[in-house]
Design a protein around this motif. Structure first.
Motif, PDB file in Angstrom:
ATOM      1  N   SER A  58       0.822  -1.211   0.000  1.00 42.78           N
ATOM      2  CA  SER A  58       0.000   0.000   0.000  1.00 42.78           C
ATOM      3  C   SER A  58       0.855   1.260   0.000  1.00 42.78           C
ATOM      4  O   SER A  58       0.494   2.272  -0.615  1.00 42.78           O
ATOM      5  CB  SER A  58      -0.945  -0.001   1.207  1.00 42.78           C
ATOM      6  N   HIS A  83      -3.120 -10.203   7.284  1.00 41.85           N
ATOM      7  CA  HIS A  83      -3.556  -8.911   7.795  1.00 41.85           C
ATOM      8  C   HIS A  83      -4.940  -8.969   8.429  1.00 41.85           C
ATOM      9  O   HIS A  83      -5.753  -9.843   8.121  1.00 41.85           O
ATOM     10  CB  HIS A  83      -3.614  -7.884   6.651  1.00 41.85           C
ATOM     11  N   SER A  84      -5.220  -7.984   9.236  1.00 40.76           N
ATOM     12  CA  SER A  84      -6.582  -7.715   9.690  1.00 40.76           C
ATOM     13  C   SER A  84      -7.357  -7.030   8.561  1.00 40.76           C
ATOM     14  O   SER A  84      -6.861  -6.050   7.980  1.00 40.76           O
ATOM     15  CB  SER A  84      -6.550  -6.796  10.915  1.00 40.76           C
ATOM     16  N   LEU A  86      -9.709  -4.976   8.824  1.00 41.24           N
ATOM     17  CA  LEU A  86      -9.900  -3.578   9.199  1.00 41.24           C
ATOM     18  C   LEU A  86      -8.699  -2.729   8.791  1.00 41.24           C
ATOM     19  O   LEU A  86      -8.857  -1.629   8.248  1.00 41.24           O
ATOM     20  CB  LEU A  86     -10.136  -3.469  10.703  1.00 41.24           C
ATOM     21  N   VAL A  87      -7.484  -3.230   9.034  1.00 39.50           N
ATOM     22  CA  VAL A  87      -6.285  -2.470   8.690  1.00 39.50           C
ATOM     23  C   VAL A  87      -6.181  -2.276   7.178  1.00 39.50           C
ATOM     24  O   VAL A  87      -5.840  -1.183   6.701  1.00 39.50           O
ATOM     25  CB  VAL A  87      -5.028  -3.159   9.250  1.00 39.50           C
ATOM     26  N   ILE A  88      -6.470  -3.319   6.415  1.00 39.24           N
ATOM     27  CA  ILE A  88      -6.421  -3.191   4.947  1.00 39.24           C
ATOM     28  C   ILE A  88      -7.480  -2.211   4.462  1.00 39.24           C
ATOM     29  O   ILE A  88      -7.235  -1.401   3.556  1.00 39.24           O
ATOM     30  CB  ILE A  88      -6.595  -4.569   4.285  1.00 39.24           C
ATOM     31  N   GLU A  90      -8.579   0.357   6.106  1.00 41.04           N
ATOM     32  CA  GLU A  90      -8.072   1.694   6.434  1.00 41.04           C
ATOM     33  C   GLU A  90      -6.992   2.132   5.450  1.00 41.04           C
ATOM     34  O   GLU A  90      -6.971   3.287   4.999  1.00 41.04           O
ATOM     35  CB  GLU A  90      -7.530   1.700   7.858  1.00 41.04           C
ATOM     36  N   GLN A  91      -6.087   1.224   5.108  1.00 38.27           N
ATOM     37  CA  GLN A  91      -5.012   1.566   4.183  1.00 38.27           C
ATOM     38  C   GLN A  91      -5.561   1.932   2.807  1.00 38.27           C
ATOM     39  O   GLN A  91      -5.203   2.977   2.229  1.00 38.27           O
ATOM     40  CB  GLN A  91      -4.027   0.404   4.069  1.00 38.27           C
ATOM     41  N   THR A  94      -7.733   5.001   2.726  1.00 37.09           N
ATOM     42  CA  THR A  94      -6.887   6.192   2.696  1.00 37.09           C
ATOM     43  C   THR A  94      -6.409   6.475   1.282  1.00 37.09           C
ATOM     44  O   THR A  94      -6.468   7.618   0.789  1.00 37.09           O
ATOM     45  CB  THR A  94      -5.686   6.018   3.638  1.00 37.09           C
ATOM     46  N   ASP A 134     -13.075 -13.252   5.646  1.00 32.99           N
ATOM     47  CA  ASP A 134     -12.318 -12.008   5.713  1.00 32.99           C
ATOM     48  C   ASP A 134     -12.610 -11.100   4.519  1.00 32.99           C
ATOM     49  O   ASP A 134     -12.619  -9.865   4.660  1.00 32.99           O
ATOM     50  CB  ASP A 134     -10.823 -12.307   5.789  1.00 32.99           C
ATOM     51  N   ALA A 153     -14.197   1.428   9.395  1.00 31.45           N
ATOM     52  CA  ALA A 153     -12.883   1.844   8.901  1.00 31.45           C
ATOM     53  C   ALA A 153     -12.926   3.332   8.587  1.00 31.45           C
ATOM     54  O   ALA A 153     -13.743   3.784   7.783  1.00 31.45           O
ATOM     55  CB  ALA A 153     -12.522   1.056   7.649  1.00 31.45           C
TER      56      ALA A 153
END
Length: 332
Positions: A58, A83-84, A86-88, A90-91, A94, A134, A153
């Motif tokens: 990312s 990965h989580s 949620l984190v992906i 967010e990335q 963004t 997921d 997110a």
């Protein structure tokens, strides 16, 4: 025949080169792809490989996006078990917020590395089993309705970054069909199940709010040059570089040319060379003819090309020759 062409940039670190040089070369590649009419450029998540610089996928996408204007950019792919969701979300939420309408998110369930590195990523070996769940969780985070009450997110929610399922077997084909998502088959390194997987995907596809009809992207290697002789000479170097990359990962010293020659004539060498089964090699006309035939074989709506030569100038030349031969039209 007119078919969209894209590029998978493996962000290779040349022998004696640096990651910083690779990033500069990836910027130039994406700018060239944009100027010559390619549809998108994707970057793959790999870990613990000294010859590949796209581990922080990312971050690299954001860097390339800052240096281009309109071409779509994305992951081909993010290995979601690492990965989580949620984190992906967010990335990539963004990225989509900063570069609206330009970001793709391809998802794979393989670890993208060996088991020792998988443990270093702090992942459970059973994480791949949760891949379908997921994907749905990630889809919820990028949409308006999270599947986890009270968790959203930010950024990410409502961005609806388009998802693609990546695969090299029937598992991904069936999942993409069931979810009504586009499917990208990794025939550039895992060619054997190509026709079976794309047939299953098309036969079992269920329309969704995201996609009304099947969309197949198929990976294919390309070594294009001014002459057939030059292209075949370059392809010979590609074959040797692949042996060095795949069999020399944990060696303290690099294979000599003599050792590479011997390894080519072994079962391991045969297996690695099979990865290059679908590779267009030749001048522009030869490459165009090959790609058109391959698209029919793969039942593909789009081809994602891998220009594998380790020399940056040769790679750019291959990209330009292919674009011209396939009559790509740059976006305005």
């Amino acid at each position: 025949m007119s078919i969209p062409l894209s590029i998978l940039d493996l962000a290779p670190i040349r022998r004696g080169g640096t990651a910083a040089e690779t990033f500069a070369q990836s910027v130039e590649l994406a700018q060239t792809a944009e100027a010559t009419g390619y549809n998108r450029v994707w970057y793959a998540e790999h870990h613990n490989m000294g010859t590949i610089a796209s581990s922080a996928t990312s971050v690299l996408i954001g860097h390339i996006a800052h240096h281009t204007k309109s071409i779509r950019l994305g992951a081909g792919g993010i290995m979601l078990p690492n990965h989580s969701p949620l984190v992906i979300a967010e990335q990539f939420g963004t990225l989509e917020t900063i570069f609206p309408g330009r970001i793709d998110l391809g998802l794979g369930r393989a670890p993208g590395t060996d088991q020792a590195t998988f443990r270093a990523l702090r992942r459970d070996p059973a994480a791949s089993d949760a891949f379908p769940h997921d994907v749905l969780e990630l889809q919820g985070f990028l949409g308006e309705t999270s599947r986890i009450a009270g968790i959203n997110a930010y950024p990410g929610r409502g961005t609806n970054v388009p998802l693609y399922i990546l695969g090299s077997s029937l598992f991904g084909a069936k999942l993409a069909a069931q979810l009504g998502l586009p499917y990208s088959f990794a025939s550039h390194f895992a060619p054997d199940a190509l026709v079976q997987a794309t047939t299953v995907y098309r036969n079992e596809f269920r329309p969704s709010e995201f996609l009304a009809k099947p969309w197949v992207i198929a990976g294919v290697g390309v070594v294009a040059a001014q002459t057939n002789a030059e292209a075949h000479a370059t392809f010979e170097q590609v074959r040797r570089d692949r042996i060095r990359m795949m069999l020399g990962r944990n060696r303290s010293t690099e294979f000599t040319d003599e050792e590479v020659e011997m390894l080519l004539d072994t079962p391991h060498g045969d297996s690695i060379m099979n990865m290059l089964k679908y590779t267009a090699v030749g001048d522009g006309a030869t490459v165009a003819q090959y790609l058109e035939g391959f698209a029919r074989t793969a039942q593909a709506d789009e081809l994602i090309t891998v220009h594998s030569t380790s020399d940056p100038a040769q790679r750019l030349e291959s990209v330009k020759i292919t674009a011209e031969a396939m009559s790509l039209v740059p976006a305005n």
